[in-house]
Design a protein around this motif. Structure first.
Motif, mmCIF file in Angstrom:
data_model
loop_
_atom_site.group_PDB
_atom_site.id
_atom_site.type_symbol
_atom_site.label_atom_id
_atom_site.label_comp_id
_atom_site.label_asym_id
_atom_site.label_seq_id
_atom_site.Cartn_x
_atom_site.Cartn_y
_atom_site.Cartn_z
ATOM 1 N N GLN A 51 0.824 -1.203 0.000
ATOM 2 C CA GLN A 51 0.000 0.000 0.000
ATOM 3 C C GLN A 51 0.859 1.253 0.000
ATOM 4 O O GLN A 51 0.562 2.231 -0.689
ATOM 5 N N LEU A 52 1.951 1.246 0.784
ATOM 6 C CA LEU A 52 2.850 2.397 0.801
ATOM 7 C C LEU A 52 3.474 2.622 -0.574
ATOM 8 O O LEU A 52 3.670 3.764 -1.000
ATOM 9 N N GLU A 53 3.772 1.544 -1.280
ATOM 10 C CA GLU A 53 4.319 1.671 -2.630
ATOM 11 C C GLU A 53 3.285 2.266 -3.576
ATOM 12 O O GLU A 53 3.609 3.114 -4.405
ATOM 13 N N TYR A 54 2.031 1.844 -3.450
ATOM 14 C CA TYR A 54 0.963 2.435 -4.262
ATOM 15 C C TYR A 54 0.863 3.940 -4.003
ATOM 16 O O TYR A 54 0.717 4.734 -4.922
ATOM 17 N N VAL A 55 0.926 4.320 -2.732
ATOM 18 C CA VAL A 55 0.848 5.738 -2.371
ATOM 19 C C VAL A 55 2.047 6.482 -2.938
ATOM 20 O O VAL A 55 1.907 7.570 -3.501
ATOM 21 N N LEU A 61 0.427 12.364 -4.719
ATOM 22 C CA LEU A 61 1.419 12.576 -3.667
ATOM 23 C C LEU A 61 2.361 13.704 -4.079
ATOM 24 O O LEU A 61 3.027 13.631 -5.110
ATOM 25 N N THR A 62 2.403 14.730 -3.272
ATOM 26 C CA THR A 62 3.282 15.872 -3.548
ATOM 27 C C THR A 62 4.692 15.596 -3.024
ATOM 28 O O THR A 62 4.919 14.622 -2.292
ATOM 29 N N VAL A 63 5.612 16.472 -3.374
ATOM 30 C CA VAL A 63 6.980 16.363 -2.861
ATOM 31 C C VAL A 63 6.967 16.455 -1.336
ATOM 32 O O VAL A 63 7.643 15.692 -0.648
ATOM 33 N N ALA A 64 6.151 17.364 -0.797
ATOM 34 C CA ALA A 64 6.050 17.511 0.662
ATOM 35 C C ALA A 64 5.475 16.249 1.301
ATOM 36 O O ALA A 64 5.943 15.819 2.363
ATOM 37 N N GLY A 65 4.485 15.642 0.658
ATOM 38 C CA GLY A 65 3.914 14.401 1.175
ATOM 39 C C GLY A 65 4.928 13.272 1.183
ATOM 40 O O GLY A 65 4.993 12.475 2.135
ATOM 41 N N LYS A 66 5.717 13.188 0.120
ATOM 42 C CA LYS A 66 6.752 12.157 0.046
ATOM 43 C C LYS A 66 7.807 12.368 1.132
ATOM 44 O O LYS A 66 8.260 11.418 1.771
ATOM 45 N N LYS A 67 8.157 13.633 1.391
ATOM 46 C CA LYS A 67 9.132 13.933 2.453
ATOM 47 C C LYS A 67 8.582 13.529 3.818
ATOM 48 O O LYS A 67 9.315 13.026 4.670
#
Length: 77
Positions: A51-55, A61-67
């Motif tokens: 699921q985390l890989e899907y997200v 998913l923004t750059v801030a979300g990925k961070k």
């Protein structure tokens, strides 16, 4: 003497919670509540890595979300 009446009422209502509201609710929890959130997530999720890989791959998913995801991973170790 007053008569007492007991009545059971069932209300069927679907509450939709936005991702923003979930984030705000999580952030408002004290640290032990946030820890319990992750404990519960581990209990209900048998496919968390997938699921985390899907997200991670989702265009939403923004750059801030990925961070934020990366920080959680760093602190969780």
């Amino acid at each position: 003497m007053k008569a007492r009446l007991k009545k059971e009422v069932t209300i069927d209502y679907q509450l939709e919670i936005t991702p923003q509201e979930i984030a705000q609710l999580f952030w408002s929890l004290p640290s032990d509540g946030q820890a319990q959130f992750f404990n519960e997530l581990a209990t209900i999720s048998d496919a968390l890595p997938m699921q985390l890989e899907y997200v991670r791959q989702d265009e939403a998913l923004t750059v801030a979300g990925k961070k934020a995801m990366q920080m959680i991973g760093e602190y969780g170790g």
